[in-house]
Design a protein around this motif. Structure first.
Motif, PDB file in Angstrom:
ATOM      1  N   HIS A  26      -2.491  10.962   0.598  1.00 36.76           N
ATOM      2  CA  HIS A  26      -3.034  10.706  -0.744  1.00 36.76           C
ATOM      3  C   HIS A  26      -4.553  10.790  -0.704  1.00 36.76           C
ATOM      4  O   HIS A  26      -5.141  10.701   0.372  1.00 36.76           O
ATOM      5  CB  HIS A  26      -2.611   9.303  -1.212  1.00 36.76           C
ATOM      6  CG  HIS A  26      -2.973   8.244  -0.230  1.00 36.76           C
ATOM      7  ND1 HIS A  26      -2.143   7.850   0.791  1.00 36.76           N
ATOM      8  CD2 HIS A  26      -4.106   7.522  -0.056  1.00 36.76           C
ATOM      9  CE1 HIS A  26      -2.733   6.927   1.518  1.00 36.76           C
ATOM     10  NE2 HIS A  26      -3.928   6.697   1.030  1.00 36.76           N
ATOM     11  N   ASP A  68      -1.056   0.241  -4.720  1.00 39.17           N
ATOM     12  CA  ASP A  68      -2.377   0.734  -5.137  1.00 39.17           C
ATOM     13  C   ASP A  68      -2.361   2.219  -5.521  1.00 39.17           C
ATOM     14  O   ASP A  68      -3.205   2.679  -6.278  1.00 39.17           O
ATOM     15  CB  ASP A  68      -3.435   0.462  -4.063  1.00 39.17           C
ATOM     16  CG  ASP A  68      -3.048   1.014  -2.695  1.00 39.17           C
ATOM     17  OD1 ASP A  68      -1.864   1.377  -2.498  1.00 39.17           O
ATOM     18  OD2 ASP A  68      -3.937   1.065  -1.809  1.00 39.17           O
ATOM     19  N   HIS A  69      -1.374   2.961  -4.995  1.00 40.03           N
ATOM     20  CA  HIS A  69      -1.243   4.392  -5.297  1.00 40.03           C
ATOM     21  C   HIS A  69       0.031   4.877  -4.646  1.00 40.03           C
ATOM     22  O   HIS A  69       0.671   4.130  -3.904  1.00 40.03           O
ATOM     23  CB  HIS A  69      -2.449   5.189  -4.768  1.00 40.03           C
ATOM     24  CG  HIS A  69      -2.744   4.896  -3.324  1.00 40.03           C
ATOM     25  ND1 HIS A  69      -1.963   5.385  -2.296  1.00 40.03           N
ATOM     26  CD2 HIS A  69      -3.681   4.118  -2.743  1.00 40.03           C
ATOM     27  CE1 HIS A  69      -2.437   4.946  -1.151  1.00 40.03           C
ATOM     28  NE2 HIS A  69      -3.472   4.146  -1.387  1.00 40.03           N
ATOM     29  N   ASP A  95       0.812  -1.208   0.000  1.00 46.55           N
ATOM     30  CA  ASP A  95       0.000   0.000   0.000  1.00 46.55           C
ATOM     31  C   ASP A  95       0.857   1.275   0.000  1.00 46.55           C
ATOM     32  O   ASP A  95       1.883   1.332   0.675  1.00 46.55           O
ATOM     33  CB  ASP A  95      -0.902  -0.008   1.240  1.00 46.55           C
ATOM     34  CG  ASP A  95      -2.232   0.646   0.979  1.00 46.55           C
ATOM     35  OD1 ASP A  95      -2.262   1.880   0.879  1.00 46.55           O
ATOM     36  OD2 ASP A  95      -3.232  -0.084   0.853  1.00 46.55           O
ATOM     37  N   THR A  96       0.425   2.286  -0.768  1.00 47.28           N
ATOM     38  CA  THR A  96       1.013   3.637  -0.648  1.00 47.28           C
ATOM     39  C   THR A  96       2.495   3.690  -1.008  1.00 47.28           C
ATOM     40  O   THR A  96       3.235   4.486  -0.465  1.00 47.28           O
ATOM     41  CB  THR A  96       0.814   4.183   0.795  1.00 47.28           C
ATOM     42  OG1 THR A  96      -0.434   3.754   1.301  1.00 47.28           O
ATOM     43  CG2 THR A  96       0.876   5.693   0.842  1.00 47.28           C
ATOM     44  N   THR A 109      -7.330   3.368  -1.405  1.00 49.83           N
ATOM     45  CA  THR A 109      -7.033   1.942  -1.254  1.00 49.83           C
ATOM     46  C   THR A 109      -8.122   1.017  -1.803  1.00 49.83           C
ATOM     47  O   THR A 109      -7.834   0.146  -2.629  1.00 49.83           O
ATOM     48  CB  THR A 109      -6.771   1.623   0.227  1.00 49.83           C
ATOM     49  OG1 THR A 109      -5.690   2.453   0.657  1.00 49.83           O
ATOM     50  CG2 THR A 109      -6.395   0.162   0.419  1.00 49.83           C
TER      51      THR A 109
HETATM   52 ZN   LIG Z   1      -3.855   2.426  -0.295  1.00 53.23          ZN
END
Ligand SMILES: [Zn+2]
Length: 633
Positions: free
Chosen positions: A249, A236-237, A41-42, A81
């Motif tokens: 984000h 995811d980003h 994640d992230t 997410t």
């Molecule tokens: Zn995320």
């Protein structure tokens, strides 16, 4: 590609022949590669050594990159997410799969996913996630035989921060892979490091995630499935890290929020050490997996990356500013090297010359701007569609007296980037909240709400501040306003309101509001329903609801009420250990219940210690003081 398909066709013949002689060997002969999808994640790609960064060491990801294909320019569809994972799993843009925010949206379980497609091909499918926003009730786990989302719900904690350490998630998947190593399997692992809060820095969290990836890959190697596995590592980003004013984000759509790592290791490490410069996107993952496993490709918005890669426009969006802050939503289109960010004040950048996006070319490169605008016009659902509210929920809301304007019609021209200073003010408020200066925090938030009446997250915090101040009528008023002004988040606010209503003794009203959240937030809803039952002295229902909601603290209280202090103490110990390990807050009233449990066990000295800690934590807590005074007599 044709060659590969032929190989599979051949292998199924072998499978058939083999099955006649030696059934147990059938699985070994299968050529269906194990598929492992790892989502960190992230994770910004430009914070990884595999992408040229050298402030952190990530040996596991480096090794995977050396064995695989590194997509140097991969982009996310949405910097949030749940919607981003929905796009990864379905290959569809958020406008097509319908999941456009972390809150209030769930995937239609009939939508084909990577898991459901591979399951239909005979794959065993297993997943473990590390964040509450990816809970099973979001349906993002559709098609998985195992979908482990056991993340404890902590009352009052922002749901975006509810997570478990990646080590626990990886341990679950190592076990699962071990059990399925001899059959075709699809494993999905989601790690929440490096999502905020960083411990202690963003890069340190990346190193932690890398260690966890290393653990997982080591277990694939030891089970003998690494070489033939298709392994995809992505995020995811990205994360703002203050580059355009946003620390985390969700609000803005600059490159740092959208660009993600994408590393694909093919079976037998074919094409190892390849780097691909073409711009690709997360909706390409499903078609790629389908192509490489021989599964039928579902209709998607992406394109397989297994063969030649064509140029396709990349559409991204965020509705977060509109839903949560009352500002305008943003959309973006990347037609590499150009990046158009469309909102109240459109901006255009050339990513090949200005990767930090500091020179807006909108006025100077009219030709590129016109071209990108025409590409943007082909984006699906360029007009915001009304968020889906479950008709059942709408009916329940109406029955509870919430008559509101049509959801999703509250358009706003407030440009997110220009209003970021107010988001900065929220940081100050958060600090005040952390210092327990709730009165000052509430005053600042009332000011901010006057300027940004659609800022639903603010009502979330304001209600919490009023709760902490013991001003339950004000908390109730705040949550009721939130339900009216942000109907798309009504179930979440109804749950918060239900908590206040329990405390005010309005049990029927509390139950009705909690039931509104059963679909979108079942754990939280069951937790409140357990408290309602507990207040009604209906211990059987309370225990059942507490178990349904994984609400250990309530279960402990019920067990104590049922005169079973031994089991209550065991549950309390588990809660305490977990909170120490994960550095999360203990539920309010924890030490009072622990003291009561020790009293029931006749362990007075330990009971006294517990009550003392309760008073130290909340000096103004009347119940804790009374307990201690009673002991002193
Ligand atoms: Zn995320």
């Amino acid at each position: 590609m044709r060659l590969q398909r032929l190989a599979w066709l051949l292998s199924s013949c072998l499978l058939f022949l083999g099955a006649c002689r030696k059934p147990e060997a059938a699985a070994e002969l299968s050529m269906q590669p194990p598929v492992v999808l790892i989502s960190i994640d992230t994770l910004r790609s430009d914070h990884l050594p595999a992408y040229g960064y050298n402030e952190v060491s990530t040996p596991a990801i480096d090794a995977l990159a050396a064995d695989g294909i590194v997509f140097q320019r991969a982009f996310s569809q949405v910097p949030l997410t749940l919607p981003s994972h929905a796009s990864i799993m379905t290959g569809l843009l958020p406008a097509h799969d319908g999941v456009r925010d972390n809150a209030g949206f769930v995937l239609d379980p009939k939508t084909p996913t990577i898991a459901s497609i591979l399951k239909a091909q005979g794959y065993a499918t297993g997943a473990a996630v590390s964040a509450y926003v990816l809970r099973a009730s979001s349906n993002v786990g559709t098609g998985f035989d195992l979908y482990d989302d056991q993340i404890p719900f902590i009352e009052g904690a922002p749901t975006g921060n509810l997570a478990r350490p990646g080590t626990e998630t990886v341990a679950i998947m190592k076990r699962w892979i071990g059990e399925h190593a001899s059959v075709p399997f699809f494993a999905f692992v989601h790690l929440f490091e490096p999502h905020a809060p960083y411990e202690p820095t963003y890069d340190a969290e990346i190193a932690k995630a890398d260690t966890e990836v290393g653990e997982l890959i080591a277990s694939l190697r030891s089970s003998g499935r690494y070489d033939d596995a298709l392994i995809i590592l992505l995020s995811d980003h990205g994360e703002g890290l203050g580059q355009h004013g946003e620390q985390e984000h969700g609000v803005l759509l600059y490159r740092e929020a959208l660009q993600v790592p994408l590393i694909v290791k093919l079976p037998r490490s074919e094409r190892k050490g390849t780097r691909v410069a073409e711009a690709v996107q997360l909706v390409d993952v499903l078609p790629t997996i389908a192509a490489l496993t021989g599964a039928p490709a579902a209709e998607t918005d992406g394109h397989s990356l297994a063969g030649a890669i064509g140029a396709h426009p990349i559409f991204s969006e965020t509705l977060y500013p509109r839903i949560h802050l009352g500002w305008s939503e943003l959309r973006s289109v990347i037609d590499y090297p150009h990046h158009l960010i469309d909102g109240p004040k459109p901006e255009l950048y050339d990513l090949s010359r200005d990767s930090f996006e500091t020179q807006d070319l909108r006025e100077t490169d009219r030709r590129a701007y016109a071209k990108l605008r025409s590409v943007a016009a082909t984006a699906p659902a360029a007009v915001v569609t009304a968020p889906r509210i479950d008709p059942e929920e709408a009916k329940k809301l109406a029955a509870l007296g919430y008559v509101s304007a049509q959801p999703g019609t509250a358009h706003s021209d407030l440009n997110p980037r220009e209003h970021l200073p107010d988001l900065q003010k929220l940081k100050e408020v958060t600090l005040l909240m952390r210092q327990r200066e709730f009165a000052d925090a509430a005053k600042s938030m009332e000011d901010l709400l006057a300027r940004n009446p659609g800022w639903s997250d603010l009502r979330n915090n304001l209600g919490f501040a009023y709760e902490q101040l013991g001003d339950l009528p004000a908390a109730e008023r705040t949550y009721r306003e939130a339900i009216r002004t942000t109907p798309e988040l009504a179930p979440d606010f109804a749950l918060l309101l239900a908590g206040v209503l329990v405390a005010r003794g309005a049990l029927d009203d509390a139950e009705a509001h909690a039931r509104l959240a059963l679909r979108t937030n079942p754990n939280g809803a069951h937790e409140v329903l357990a408290r309602v039952a507990l207040a009604r002295n209906d211990l059987g229902t309370a225990l059942q609801e507490a178990e349904l909601g994984h609400a250990d603290f309530l279960a402990a209280q019920v067990l104590l009420g049922r005169r079973d202090p031994e089991r209550a103490l065991a549950v309390l110990q588990r809660i305490y250990d977990t909170s120490q390990k994960q550095k999360t807050q203990l539920p309010r009233g924890f030490f009072i219940v622990t003291g009561d449990t020790f009293m029931a066990l006749g362990r007075t000295a330990e009971a006294r210690q517990a009550f003392e800690r309760a008073v130290a934590l909340h000096p103004d807590d009347r119940v804790a003081r009374e307990r201690l005074q009673r002991l002193e007599k």
